[in-house]
Design a protein around this motif. Structure first.
Motif, PDB file in Angstrom:
ATOM      1  N   HIS A  54     -57.454  38.926  16.677  1.00 11.98           N
ATOM      2  CA  HIS A  54     -58.572  40.057  16.155  1.00 11.98           C
ATOM      3  C   HIS A  54     -59.610  40.275  16.575  1.00 11.98           C
ATOM      4  O   HIS A  54     -60.455  41.149  16.328  1.00 11.98           O
ATOM      5  CB  HIS A  54     -58.042  40.389  14.634  1.00 11.98           C
ATOM      6  N   ARG A  87     -43.271  38.157   4.567  1.00 12.54           N
ATOM      7  CA  ARG A  87     -43.826  39.598   4.886  1.00 12.54           C
ATOM      8  C   ARG A  87     -43.116  40.556   4.298  1.00 12.54           C
ATOM      9  O   ARG A  87     -44.113  41.366   3.331  1.00 12.54           O
ATOM     10  CB  ARG A  87     -43.504  39.854   6.563  1.00 12.54           C
ATOM     11  N   HIS A 117     -51.944  36.272   3.188  1.00 10.66           N
ATOM     12  CA  HIS A 117     -51.348  36.242   4.557  1.00 10.66           C
ATOM     13  C   HIS A 117     -50.159  35.789   4.716  1.00 10.66           C
ATOM     14  O   HIS A 117     -49.922  34.781   3.986  1.00 10.66           O
ATOM     15  CB  HIS A 117     -52.660  35.497   5.275  1.00 10.66           C
ATOM     16  N   ASP A 120     -46.707  36.231  11.290  1.00  8.97           N
ATOM     17  CA  ASP A 120     -45.894  37.578  11.781  1.00  8.97           C
ATOM     18  C   ASP A 120     -44.748  37.397  12.693  1.00  8.97           C
ATOM     19  O   ASP A 120     -44.153  38.166  13.178  1.00  8.97           O
ATOM     20  CB  ASP A 120     -46.811  38.559  12.040  1.00  8.97           C
TER      21      ASP A 120
HETATM   22 MG    MG Z   1     -51.437  39.456  10.479  1.00 11.04          MG
END
Ligand code: MG
Ligand code: RTP
Length: 141
Positions: A54, A87, A117, A120
């Motif tokens: 990111h 998730r 967190h 993913d």
């Molecule tokens: Mg992420």
């Protein structure tokens, strides 16, 4: 479905709220096993490296600032379909959009302070687990 491992972090807001146990309980009730865990205060460098994907995003500075604002619990969860299962338990990134009953709907304040967190993808899980743990520190059971 295969047994997978995923990297989970209980973020500074959830640690400060004293809901570590409630969050762990959700993982355990869903059949995920905590096979490695430690509490630590991330350095600026550790947080930047962890969220390197990111780096160019406008929220990167806020994200790193938040993740270094207090202690976190980093952990490895193991179980059937663990990456997607975690998730699902977490809910959407923005708690306002998170489904009722998810961790973020129940414990998160904002898109920055969003409690947890979770890796993913299998590729992220492998990188993120290795970022915090030696293989010898993971106790599969
Ligand atoms: Mg992420
Ligand atoms: P995480 O990596 O923390 O599990 O969260 P995530 O996959 O649901 O979301 P991701 O897109 O990977 O973003 C990482 C974290 O950056 C913050 N964020 N802020 N202001 C924004 O638009 C924005 N977008 C993302 C969130 O705190 C998110 O958890």
């Amino acid at each position: 479905m295969a047994t997978e491992r995923t990297l989970s972090i209980i973020k500074p807001d959830a640690v400060a709220k004293n809901v570590i146990g409630e969050i762990e309980s959700r993982f355990e009730k869903a059949g995920l096993k905590i096979v490695a865990a430690k509490m630590l205060q991330l350095s600026q460098e550790q947080a930047e490296g962890f969220y390197a994907e990111h780096k160019e995003r406008p929220f990167f500075g806020d994200l790193v600032g938040f993740m270094t604002s207090g202690p976190v619990v980093v952990q490895v969860l193991e179980g059937e379909n663990a990456i997607a299962a975690n998730r699902d338990l977490m809910g959407a990134t923005n708690p306002k959009e998170a489904e009722a009953g998810t961790i973020r709907a129940d414990y998160a304040q904002s898109i920055d302070a969003n409690a947890v967190h979770g890796s993913d993808s299998p590729e992220s899980a492998a990188r993120e687990i290795a970022y915090f743990f030696e293989e010898s520190e993971i106790c599969s059971r």
